[in-house]
Design a protein around this motif. Structure first.
Motif, PDB file in Angstrom:
ATOM      1  N   GLN A  65      24.196 -13.998  17.339  1.00 62.61           N
ATOM      2  CA  GLN A  65      23.242 -13.198  17.836  1.00 62.61           C
ATOM      3  C   GLN A  65      23.954 -11.924  18.225  1.00 62.61           C
ATOM      4  O   GLN A  65      25.237 -12.017  18.815  1.00 62.61           O
ATOM      5  CB  GLN A  65      22.556 -13.908  19.221  1.00 62.61           C
ATOM      6  N   TRP A  66      23.245 -10.945  18.431  1.00 61.72           N
ATOM      7  CA  TRP A  66      23.979  -9.567  18.945  1.00 61.72           C
ATOM      8  C   TRP A  66      23.096  -8.859  19.738  1.00 61.72           C
ATOM      9  O   TRP A  66      21.655  -8.655  19.491  1.00 61.72           O
ATOM     10  CB  TRP A  66      24.178  -8.829  17.662  1.00 61.72           C
ATOM     11  N   LEU A  67      23.458  -8.326  20.772  1.00 62.03           N
ATOM     12  CA  LEU A  67      22.798  -7.460  21.897  1.00 62.03           C
ATOM     13  C   LEU A  67      23.419  -6.066  21.601  1.00 62.03           C
ATOM     14  O   LEU A  67      24.659  -5.779  21.612  1.00 62.03           O
ATOM     15  CB  LEU A  67      23.159  -7.884  23.244  1.00 62.03           C
ATOM     16  N   VAL A  68      22.443  -5.292  21.112  1.00 67.07           N
ATOM     17  CA  VAL A  68      22.887  -3.707  20.999  1.00 67.07           C
ATOM     18  C   VAL A  68      22.259  -2.879  22.080  1.00 67.07           C
ATOM     19  O   VAL A  68      20.876  -2.991  22.162  1.00 67.07           O
ATOM     20  CB  VAL A  68      22.415  -3.431  19.702  1.00 67.07           C
ATOM     21  N   ARG A  69      22.908  -2.299  23.035  1.00 70.27           N
ATOM     22  CA  ARG A  69      22.362  -1.491  24.055  1.00 70.27           C
ATOM     23  C   ARG A  69      23.354  -0.406  24.225  1.00 70.27           C
ATOM     24  O   ARG A  69      24.441  -0.315  24.122  1.00 70.27           O
ATOM     25  CB  ARG A  69      22.385  -2.507  25.461  1.00 70.27           C
ATOM     26  N   GLY A  70      22.696   0.461  25.123  1.00 69.67           N
ATOM     27  CA  GLY A  70      23.706   1.722  25.445  1.00 69.67           C
ATOM     28  C   GLY A  70      22.557   2.792  25.713  1.00 69.67           C
ATOM     29  O   GLY A  70      21.414   2.555  25.740  1.00 69.67           O
ATOM     30  N   GLU A  71      23.093   4.010  26.133  1.00 64.49           N
ATOM     31  CA  GLU A  71      22.375   5.130  26.483  1.00 64.49           C
ATOM     32  C   GLU A  71      21.577   5.725  25.541  1.00 64.49           C
ATOM     33  O   GLU A  71      21.792   5.338  24.184  1.00 64.49           O
ATOM     34  CB  GLU A  71      23.285   6.251  27.042  1.00 64.49           C
ATOM     35  N   ALA A  72      20.607   6.271  25.892  1.00 66.32           N
ATOM     36  CA  ALA A  72      19.539   6.971  25.050  1.00 66.32           C
ATOM     37  C   ALA A  72      20.326   7.946  24.053  1.00 66.32           C
ATOM     38  O   ALA A  72      20.989   8.545  24.336  1.00 66.32           O
ATOM     39  CB  ALA A  72      18.413   7.539  25.498  1.00 66.32           C
ATOM     40  N   GLY A  73      19.932   8.096  22.634  1.00 63.70           N
ATOM     41  CA  GLY A  73      20.463   8.934  21.745  1.00 63.70           C
ATOM     42  C   GLY A  73      21.913   8.761  21.231  1.00 63.70           C
ATOM     43  O   GLY A  73      22.456   9.297  20.312  1.00 63.70           O
ATOM     44  N   ILE A  74      22.466   7.329  21.333  1.00 66.61           N
ATOM     45  CA  ILE A  74      23.912   7.357  20.972  1.00 66.61           C
ATOM     46  C   ILE A  74      23.811   6.355  19.439  1.00 66.61           C
ATOM     47  O   ILE A  74      24.809   6.315  19.023  1.00 66.61           O
ATOM     48  CB  ILE A  74      24.657   6.347  22.095  1.00 66.61           C
ATOM     49  N   GLY A  75      22.607   6.248  19.032  1.00 66.50           N
ATOM     50  CA  GLY A  75      22.705   5.476  17.731  1.00 66.50           C
ATOM     51  C   GLY A  75      22.339   4.236  17.447  1.00 66.50           C
ATOM     52  O   GLY A  75      22.626   3.616  16.314  1.00 66.50           O
ATOM     53  N   LYS A  76      21.729   3.586  18.680  1.00 65.55           N
ATOM     54  CA  LYS A  76      21.383   2.034  18.548  1.00 65.55           C
ATOM     55  C   LYS A  76      20.535   1.954  17.329  1.00 65.55           C
ATOM     56  O   LYS A  76      20.573   1.028  16.508  1.00 65.55           O
ATOM     57  CB  LYS A  76      20.923   1.733  19.766  1.00 65.55           C
ATOM     58  N   SER A  77      19.461   2.632  17.511  1.00 65.24           N
ATOM     59  CA  SER A  77      18.227   2.564  16.271  1.00 65.24           C
ATOM     60  C   SER A  77      18.763   2.788  14.988  1.00 65.24           C
ATOM     61  O   SER A  77      18.481   2.053  14.055  1.00 65.24           O
ATOM     62  CB  SER A  77      17.170   3.309  16.537  1.00 65.24           C
ATOM     63  N   ALA A  78      19.669   3.738  14.635  1.00 66.60           N
ATOM     64  CA  ALA A  78      20.165   4.011  13.458  1.00 66.60           C
ATOM     65  C   ALA A  78      21.205   2.814  13.005  1.00 66.60           C
ATOM     66  O   ALA A  78      21.216   2.492  11.886  1.00 66.60           O
ATOM     67  CB  ALA A  78      20.679   5.355  13.498  1.00 66.60           C
ATOM     68  N   LEU A  79      22.102   2.304  13.841  1.00 64.94           N
ATOM     69  CA  LEU A  79      22.722   1.162  13.532  1.00 64.94           C
ATOM     70  C   LEU A  79      21.967  -0.015  13.016  1.00 64.94           C
ATOM     71  O   LEU A  79      22.224  -0.656  12.040  1.00 64.94           O
ATOM     72  CB  LEU A  79      23.702   1.046  14.864  1.00 64.94           C
ATOM     73  N   LEU A  80      20.981  -0.162  13.933  1.00 67.51           N
ATOM     74  CA  LEU A  80      20.181  -1.546  13.431  1.00 67.51           C
ATOM     75  C   LEU A  80      19.437  -1.254  12.241  1.00 67.51           C
ATOM     76  O   LEU A  80      19.095  -2.052  11.636  1.00 67.51           O
ATOM     77  CB  LEU A  80      19.407  -1.855  14.678  1.00 67.51           C
ATOM     78  N   ALA A  81      18.844   0.094  11.922  1.00 67.34           N
ATOM     79  CA  ALA A  81      18.119   0.265  10.805  1.00 67.34           C
ATOM     80  C   ALA A  81      19.040  -0.057   9.463  1.00 67.34           C
ATOM     81  O   ALA A  81      18.632  -0.278   8.331  1.00 67.34           O
ATOM     82  CB  ALA A  81      17.531   1.762  10.730  1.00 67.34           C
ATOM     83  N   ASP A  82      20.381   0.473   9.833  1.00 72.92           N
ATOM     84  CA  ASP A  82      21.226   0.298   8.690  1.00 72.92           C
ATOM     85  C   ASP A  82      21.605  -1.204   8.262  1.00 72.92           C
ATOM     86  O   ASP A  82      21.457  -1.687   7.289  1.00 72.92           O
ATOM     87  CB  ASP A  82      22.692   0.907   8.923  1.00 72.92           C
ATOM     88  N   LEU A  83      21.498  -1.876   9.525  1.00 69.91           N
ATOM     89  CA  LEU A  83      21.757  -3.407   9.492  1.00 69.91           C
ATOM     90  C   LEU A  83      20.544  -4.115   8.660  1.00 69.91           C
ATOM     91  O   LEU A  83      20.523  -4.900   7.804  1.00 69.91           O
ATOM     92  CB  LEU A  83      21.958  -4.255  10.533  1.00 69.91           C
ATOM     93  N   ARG A  84      19.246  -3.850   9.150  1.00 64.90           N
ATOM     94  CA  ARG A  84      18.085  -4.031   8.484  1.00 64.90           C
ATOM     95  C   ARG A  84      17.976  -3.979   7.152  1.00 64.90           C
ATOM     96  O   ARG A  84      17.831  -4.554   6.275  1.00 64.90           O
ATOM     97  CB  ARG A  84      17.085  -3.426   9.281  1.00 64.90           C
ATOM     98  N   ASP A  85      18.436  -2.712   6.547  1.00 63.09           N
ATOM     99  CA  ASP A  85      18.549  -2.209   5.159  1.00 63.09           C
ATOM    100  C   ASP A  85      19.326  -3.045   4.268  1.00 63.09           C
ATOM    101  O   ASP A  85      19.006  -3.406   3.288  1.00 63.09           O
ATOM    102  CB  ASP A  85      18.575  -0.642   4.997  1.00 63.09           C
ATOM    103  N   GLU A  86      20.590  -3.213   5.035  1.00 64.36           N
ATOM    104  CA  GLU A  86      21.467  -4.278   4.348  1.00 64.36           C
ATOM    105  C   GLU A  86      21.186  -5.402   4.110  1.00 64.36           C
ATOM    106  O   GLU A  86      21.333  -6.209   3.249  1.00 64.36           O
ATOM    107  CB  GLU A  86      22.880  -3.940   5.006  1.00 64.36           C
ATOM    108  N   GLY A  87      20.341  -6.040   5.107  1.00 67.36           N
ATOM    109  CA  GLY A  87      19.817  -7.413   5.111  1.00 67.36           C
ATOM    110  C   GLY A  87      18.770  -7.224   3.936  1.00 67.36           C
ATOM    111  O   GLY A  87      18.871  -8.583   3.368  1.00 67.36           O
ATOM    112  N   VAL A  88      17.989  -6.625   3.987  1.00 61.75           N
ATOM    113  CA  VAL A  88      16.822  -6.459   3.002  1.00 61.75           C
ATOM    114  C   VAL A  88      17.484  -6.385   1.669  1.00 61.75           C
ATOM    115  O   VAL A  88      17.084  -7.049   0.769  1.00 61.75           O
ATOM    116  CB  VAL A  88      15.696  -5.354   3.243  1.00 61.75           C
TER     117      VAL A  88
END
Length: 108
Positions: free
Chosen positions: A26-49
């Motif tokens: 399990q991973w928790l990704v958190r941080g300030e707005a605009g630092i790339g959390k969504s892009a990081l997870l989108a990359d992971l989602r794309d790799e998983g798919v």
């Protein structure tokens, strides 16, 4: 590759590779707005798919009130909906009568 996120990207891709061999995490990704959390997870989602994984994701907003299990219910529903009919049947068989009810609820 995400610029400036090589370490985080590699750690998540490595976790995905371990998942393929049966070691979950399990991973928790958190941080300030605009630092790339969504892009990081989108990359992971794309790799998983790309690797054929069933992917479920949710977004929780800090300070929002939710029932403690609600995020996991959403994840379960997304994963159940990603199953083929054959996979649902196998899961129901493995889970037994109580599991069939849970699967039916999640599919609802």
């Amino acid at each position: 590759m995400l610029v400036g996120r090589e370490i985080e990207t590699r750690a998540l891709h490595d976790a995905l590779a371990r998942l393929e061999s049966g070691a979950g995490s399990q991973w928790l990704v958190r941080g300030e707005a605009g630092i790339g959390k969504s892009a990081l997870l989108a990359d992971l989602r794309d790799e998983g798919v790309r690797r054929g994984a069933a992917i479920a994701d949710i977004v929780l907003i800090e300070g929002a009130t939710v029932e403690s299990l609600w995020p996991w219910i959403i994840v379960a529903q997304e994963l159940v909906h990603a199953l083929s009919p054959e996979q649902r049947s196998a899961a129901a068989k493995a889970l037994g009568p109580a599991g069939v009810g849970a699967l039916n609820t999640a599919c609802g």
